[in-house]
Scaffold this active site. Sequence first.
Site, mmCIF file in Angstrom:
data_model
loop_
_atom_site.group_PDB
_atom_site.id
_atom_site.type_symbol
_atom_site.label_atom_id
_atom_site.label_comp_id
_atom_site.label_asym_id
_atom_site.label_seq_id
_atom_site.Cartn_x
_atom_site.Cartn_y
_atom_site.Cartn_z
ATOM 1 N N LYS A 173 10.031 84.906 84.273
ATOM 2 C CA LYS A 173 10.002 83.585 84.911
ATOM 3 C C LYS A 173 8.610 83.370 85.516
ATOM 4 O O LYS A 173 8.261 83.933 86.555
ATOM 5 C CB LYS A 173 11.063 83.498 86.015
ATOM 6 C CG LYS A 173 11.163 82.104 86.615
ATOM 7 C CD LYS A 173 10.964 82.238 88.101
ATOM 8 C CE LYS A 173 10.570 81.073 88.904
ATOM 9 N NZ LYS A 173 9.425 80.292 88.559
ATOM 10 N N GLU A 248 4.321 93.518 93.795
ATOM 11 C CA GLU A 248 2.865 93.332 93.845
ATOM 12 C C GLU A 248 2.622 92.108 94.706
ATOM 13 O O GLU A 248 2.795 90.974 94.247
ATOM 14 C CB GLU A 248 2.308 93.103 92.431
ATOM 15 C CG GLU A 248 2.339 94.325 91.543
ATOM 16 C CD GLU A 248 1.275 95.351 91.907
ATOM 17 O OE1 GLU A 248 0.470 95.109 92.823
ATOM 18 O OE2 GLU A 248 1.266 96.408 91.268
ATOM 19 N N CYS A 282 -5.033 88.129 94.473
ATOM 20 C CA CYS A 282 -4.450 88.985 95.511
ATOM 21 C C CYS A 282 -5.456 90.013 96.009
ATOM 22 O O CYS A 282 -5.458 90.377 97.172
ATOM 23 C CB CYS A 282 -3.219 89.680 94.950
ATOM 24 S SG CYS A 282 -3.583 90.500 93.381
ATOM 25 N N GLU A 377 -3.465 86.052 104.719
ATOM 26 C CA GLU A 377 -3.989 85.774 103.384
ATOM 27 C C GLU A 377 -4.109 84.260 103.217
ATOM 28 O O GLU A 377 -3.109 83.536 103.293
ATOM 29 C CB GLU A 377 -3.028 86.338 102.332
ATOM 30 C CG GLU A 377 -3.583 86.231 100.938
ATOM 31 C CD GLU A 377 -2.593 86.718 99.885
ATOM 32 O OE1 GLU A 377 -1.405 86.327 99.947
ATOM 33 O OE2 GLU A 377 -3.005 87.481 98.992
HETATM 34 P P1 NAD Z 1 5.344 83.010 95.384
HETATM 35 O O1 NAD Z 1 5.901 84.235 96.011
HETATM 36 O O2 NAD Z 1 5.589 81.729 96.055
HETATM 37 O O3 NAD Z 1 5.909 82.843 93.898
HETATM 38 C C1 NAD Z 1 5.815 83.866 92.943
HETATM 39 C C2 NAD Z 1 6.937 83.684 91.931
HETATM 40 O O4 NAD Z 1 8.189 83.876 92.591
HETATM 41 C C3 NAD Z 1 7.001 82.294 91.304
HETATM 42 O O5 NAD Z 1 7.377 82.402 89.955
HETATM 43 C C4 NAD Z 1 8.094 81.621 92.125
HETATM 44 O O6 NAD Z 1 8.726 80.551 91.452
HETATM 45 C C5 NAD Z 1 9.048 82.773 92.340
HETATM 46 N N1 NAD Z 1 9.928 82.620 93.510
HETATM 47 C C6 NAD Z 1 9.745 81.826 94.596
HETATM 48 N N2 NAD Z 1 10.797 81.955 95.443
HETATM 49 C C7 NAD Z 1 11.644 82.842 94.881
HETATM 50 C C8 NAD Z 1 12.884 83.411 95.281
HETATM 51 N N3 NAD Z 1 13.467 83.089 96.438
HETATM 52 N N4 NAD Z 1 13.469 84.318 94.471
HETATM 53 C C9 NAD Z 1 12.884 84.686 93.302
HETATM 54 N N5 NAD Z 1 11.717 84.173 92.862
HETATM 55 C C10 NAD Z 1 11.089 83.269 93.652
HETATM 56 O O7 NAD Z 1 3.800 83.305 95.171
HETATM 57 P P2 NAD Z 1 2.693 82.290 94.653
HETATM 58 O O8 NAD Z 1 2.410 81.341 95.745
HETATM 59 O O9 NAD Z 1 3.063 81.788 93.309
HETATM 60 O O10 NAD Z 1 1.450 83.298 94.439
HETATM 61 C C11 NAD Z 1 0.586 83.656 95.438
HETATM 62 C C12 NAD Z 1 0.944 84.999 96.028
HETATM 63 O O11 NAD Z 1 1.011 85.985 94.993
HETATM 64 C C13 NAD Z 1 -0.123 85.513 96.974
HETATM 65 O O12 NAD Z 1 0.492 86.061 98.112
HETATM 66 C C14 NAD Z 1 -0.831 86.589 96.185
HETATM 67 O O13 NAD Z 1 -1.469 87.572 96.964
HETATM 68 C C15 NAD Z 1 0.287 87.154 95.399
HETATM 69 N N6 NAD Z 1 -0.226 87.880 94.215
HETATM 70 C C16 NAD Z 1 -0.167 89.240 94.174
HETATM 71 C C17 NAD Z 1 -0.695 89.938 93.087
HETATM 72 C C18 NAD Z 1 -0.666 91.445 92.995
HETATM 73 O O14 NAD Z 1 -0.839 91.974 91.904
HETATM 74 N N7 NAD Z 1 -0.481 92.166 94.086
HETATM 75 C C19 NAD Z 1 -1.261 89.223 92.033
HETATM 76 C C20 NAD Z 1 -1.308 87.843 92.119
HETATM 77 C C21 NAD Z 1 -0.783 87.173 93.221
#
Ligand code: NAD
Length: 476
Positions: A173, A248, A282, A377
């Site tokens: 997803k 992650e 990230c 962040e």
């Molecule tokens: P997010 O957590 O809002 O969303 C990530 C994914 O989770 C999306 O597909 C979203 O639709 C889904 N999601 C949202 N709510 C959910 C729920 N309740 N249950 C299951 N899935 C759900 O993150 P974002 O805003 O899309 O991305 C930014 C964040 O991602 C930042 O905090 C960044 O640091 C982190 N990130 C981490 C890494 C890593 O490898 N450590 C890499 C890239 C981004």
Amino acid sequence: MPEKLNHWINGVGTEPSSGEWMQSINPATGELSVSVARGTKADVDSAVSVASAAASDWRWFKAAHRGRLLYRLAQSIRDNAEHLATLETEDSGKPLSLSLAEVEGSAAYFEFYAGLVNIPLGDTLDVDPRQHVYTKREPYGVVGVITPWNLPLNQSARSVAPALAAGNVVVAKPAEAASQTTVMLAELATQVGIPNGVFNVVLGKGREVGEEIVRHPDVRKVAFTGSVAVGKSIGHIAAERIIPLTLELGGKSANIVFEDADLEFAAREAVRAFTTNAGQICSSGTRLLVQRSVYEEFVAKVAELSGRLRPSEDYGPMITEDQYQQVQRYFEVAAKENLVAVTGGSVVGSAGREGGFYVNPTVYVDVNNSTKIAREEIFGPVVAAIPFDTEEEALRIANDSEFGLVGAVWSRDISRALRVADRIEAGQIFVNTWSTGAVETPFGGHKHSGYGREKGIEALNHYSHLKCVIVALEQA
Ligand code: NAD
């Protein structure tokens, strides 16, 4: 009328059972780009059901056959690089050169894990001469892969490649704002001969699709890349279900520059560390710790170089209007914390939806590590420059963070560099470079940055579990 983007279930594009669509906006122009299927539990059920049906065949394929298919997928990604990169740029607004690099990185994941299908073998254990005891690794079955919007194709590939190599099947997803390339990846997988049902994609919102994947009783493992808040909420569900998770999450990584470093190079890399992908990575180096004797000169250089970057050519916009607003809220927070930006601290021009969601690279100086700008962040091109006097002080500041994703140390004194690398509480450390780490390098966090590891041979251990078999050779 924007094009419609469907789920990819059982090897075909599949309309959402809800009949509903979400609008995705190109953040570089503010224009509608594509209508994304709004999935529901019914779509997740259908994807998990076909994945479960495909799991046994895929698992019992000869490993080399699985490897050949993954290798063909890597080739196909490269053959379609322009198309994939164009879709990525349309979704995210990032410069095409960055999207092309992301596509190449995604191909590299499939190529690397294609060659490792035989690796998670196990051991023989010398327990008793009357027994033959061995361990082997086995796939979990259906793996849920939930990814964010910042490097959409790359992050899908990063989890899907080792999951499939280890013999699992996948329901992925992607983020609602950037779904196109993950669907195309699954389509290419089908085209190269990966059997229907092995790699499915369900589109939609986090709560309506992502959460349903984590809750589904037939999903045996979840790999999540995203925010700490969602990681925690998924963690509760996984704990109830007793399934393993790879998390992650975010970062606030320290980039530590000592006075004896190659300061010219370190300054260029420090800029790259917080402005690549407009800071929406990230592992961005968002806390710049500089030894006081060279602090003024070094920070001035970083500010000058970041001020020269050109929006749209050198860096892209914030991916959504929400993210654009979020970064601006942090500019207000910084003002309340009496912080001074020597460059940036503003959006580009009169921007907004029409001009794209561009933010100027921003350098806050003399930041105290207890401020929000140093602790939270921001996920934009914003760096907090913090002076320090001694190695001990640099380490204390670096480790005074809830996060621990990556870190860097710059020094010509290799003993010091390695000493500091050992003591930074983070999963990946760079010495005299700001590297994003190749596919071979295990990646993952300490503390709130998550647990489990992606990339490298190590990831295969997180997409498989261990079985121990004890065989009696004679009666005891
Ligand atoms: P997010 O957590 O809002 O969303 C990530 C994914 O989770 C999306 O597909 C979203 O639709 C889904 N999601 C949202 N709510 C959910 C729920 N309740 N249950 C299951 N899935 C759900 O993150 P974002 O805003 O899309 O991305 C930014 C964040 O991602 C930042 O905090 C960044 O640091 C982190 N990130 C981490 C890494 C890593 O490898 N450590 C890499 C890239 C981004």
